[in-house]
Design a protein around this motif. Structure first.
Motif, PDB file in Angstrom:
ATOM      1  N   ASN A   1     -79.932  32.560   0.546  1.00 43.55           N
ATOM      2  CA  ASN A   1     -80.134  33.168  -0.760  1.00 43.55           C
ATOM      3  C   ASN A   1     -79.150  32.571  -1.757  1.00 43.55           C
TER       4      ASN A   1
ATOM      5  N   HIS B   1     -76.867  33.411  -5.500  1.00 46.07           N
ATOM      6  CA  HIS B   1     -76.331  34.540  -6.255  1.00 46.07           C
ATOM      7  C   HIS B   1     -75.503  34.044  -7.427  1.00 46.07           C
TER       8      HIS B   1
ATOM      9  N   ARG C   1     -80.774  39.617 -14.014  1.00 45.58           N
ATOM     10  CA  ARG C   1     -81.054  40.186 -12.692  1.00 45.58           C
ATOM     11  C   ARG C   1     -82.489  40.698 -12.620  1.00 45.58           C
TER      12      ARG C   1
ATOM     13  N   ASN D   1     -85.385  39.364 -10.064  1.00 44.55           N
ATOM     14  CA  ASN D   1     -86.049  40.284  -9.137  1.00 44.55           C
ATOM     15  C   ASN D   1     -87.561  40.198  -9.278  1.00 44.55           C
TER      16      ASN D   1
ATOM     17  N   SER E   1     -80.291  36.244  -6.986  1.00 47.34           N
ATOM     18  CA  SER E   1     -80.018  37.494  -7.674  1.00 47.34           C
ATOM     19  C   SER E   1     -78.744  37.356  -8.498  1.00 47.34           C
TER      20      SER E   1
ATOM     21  N   THR F   1     -75.160  39.673 -10.101  1.00 48.88           N
ATOM     22  CA  THR F   1     -74.319  40.867 -10.104  1.00 48.88           C
ATOM     23  C   THR F   1     -73.352  40.797 -11.272  1.00 48.88           C
TER      24      THR F   1
ATOM     25  N   ALA G   1     -71.469  41.126  -4.029  1.00 48.64           N
ATOM     26  CA  ALA G   1     -72.470  40.066  -4.004  1.00 48.64           C
ATOM     27  C   ALA G   1     -73.252  40.074  -2.690  1.00 48.64           C
TER      28      ALA G   1
ATOM     29  N   ASN H   1     -73.871  42.544  -0.805  1.00 44.08           N
ATOM     30  CA  ASN H   1     -74.750  43.716  -0.764  1.00 44.08           C
ATOM     31  C   ASN H   1     -75.751  43.729  -1.919  1.00 44.08           C
ATOM     32  N   ASP H   2     -75.747  42.664  -2.721  1.00 46.25           N
ATOM     33  CA  ASP H   2     -76.661  42.520  -3.851  1.00 46.25           C
ATOM     34  C   ASP H   2     -76.601  43.727  -4.791  1.00 46.25           C
ATOM     35  N   GLN H   3     -75.372  44.143  -5.117  1.00 46.14           N
ATOM     36  CA  GLN H   3     -75.212  45.235  -6.068  1.00 46.14           C
ATOM     37  C   GLN H   3     -75.534  44.748  -7.479  1.00 46.14           C
ATOM     38  N   SER H   4     -76.148  45.600  -8.251  1.00 37.45           N
ATOM     39  CA  SER H   4     -76.464  45.227  -9.629  1.00 37.45           C
ATOM     40  C   SER H   4     -75.202  45.148 -10.467  1.00 37.45           C
TER      41      SER H   4
END
Length: 276
Positions: A127, A129, A163, A167, A174, A176, A231, A233-236
């Motif tokens: 992935n 980020h 973001r 998505n 993604s 963050t 990052a 945990n792909d937190q917004s």
């Protein structure tokens, strides 16, 4: 904080492409990574220089063959009233804090997408980020920090929109947005300012820098680890430090007049400290 991120990533076995406007600091960081079995490249870079950022992105791809993450971390501060700040001072803050993030994102996003697509074609699952550093001051505005607030609010809006787009695209990439509170970095010592803040009852010069530094309590190494976990945990978004969490809560409870609440709370705290 960028150096702490680099060290954590090196421990995880990540190859690194580092940039900094300060060549001495950049070399020192590189020297701290020599014992790790990774490839590290360094570039002296002013993130406010759009062409230089794009050139750096291309050289990173040439040197490393792929890019999975970009940390847009560069930042500067200015203490001044709105009336007392010059246009050139406002541009200095925005060019680095906001446009630096935009340039880094725009230059690296296509490369990250291509790297993710290539990994999938090769049968791997990777992935991408984008991590953009906003601030607690990207959630709440503060007197004497209008330029910094403007830049960090802009980073927040830019990243949150990015973001959502990523998505929708389901492209394996993604973003963050990071909102640190007071992190122990060199930002206070390198800040610019003027005596206009005396009109707000604030100290100027060295006193202003000392006051700014007192606000910086959270360890940069710990902050870097929180960022990497966010990052992963792909937190917004990610709040760092109790100060960020408390002030964010105040803003949520008092969205229209949090400034008054915080000002009164600060005055009470100063009185209690004086009585001690």
């Amino acid at each position: 904080m960028g150096r702490a991120l680099a060290i954590h990533l090196a421990k995880m076995g990540c190859h690194l492409a580092l940039s900094d406007i300060n060549p001495e600091e950049l070399t020192q960081t590189q020297e701290m990574l020599v014992d790790y079995d990774i490839k590290t490249t360094i570039t002296v870079l002013d993130v406010a220089d759009k062409e230089a950022v794009y050139e750096w992105a291309n050289s990173v791809m040439a040197d490393h063959n792929k890019v999975n993450f970009i940390f847009n971390n560069a930042g500067v501060a200015l203490y001044s009233t709105v009336e007392g700040s010059s246009i050139s001072e406002l541009e200095w803050v925005m060019d680095i804090n906001f446009w630096g993030v935009v340039y880094g994102t725009k230059a690296f996003l296509p490369l990250i997408k291509n790297s993710v697509n290539q990994s999938q074609a090769d049968g791997a699952v990777e992935n991408g980020h984008i991590i953009n550093i906003s601030s607690l001051f990207g959630l709440t505005a503060q007197p004497s920090q209008s330029a910094y607030n403007a830049s960090k609010f802009a980073v927040r809006g830019f990243t949150e929109s990015l973001r959502q787009e990523l998505n929708i695209q389901c492209c394996g990439v993604s973003a963050t947005c990071i909102h640190p509170g007071g992190i122990k970095t060199n930002i206070a010592n390198s800040a610019r300012g003027n005596d206009s803040i005396s009109e707000l009852g604030m100290g100027t010069g060295d006193k202003a820098i000392r006051s700014f530094n007192k606000f910086l309590k959270f360890d940069a190494d710990d902050a870097a680890w929180v960022i990497l976990q966010a990052a992963a945990n792909d937190q917004s978004r990610c709040l760092i430090g109790n100060d960020a969490k408390v002030i964010d809560a105040v803003q949520r409870i008092f969205p229209s007049n949090y400034g008054t609440v915080l000002y009164r709370a600060t005055k009470i705290a100063r009185r209690l400290k004086t009585k001690r």
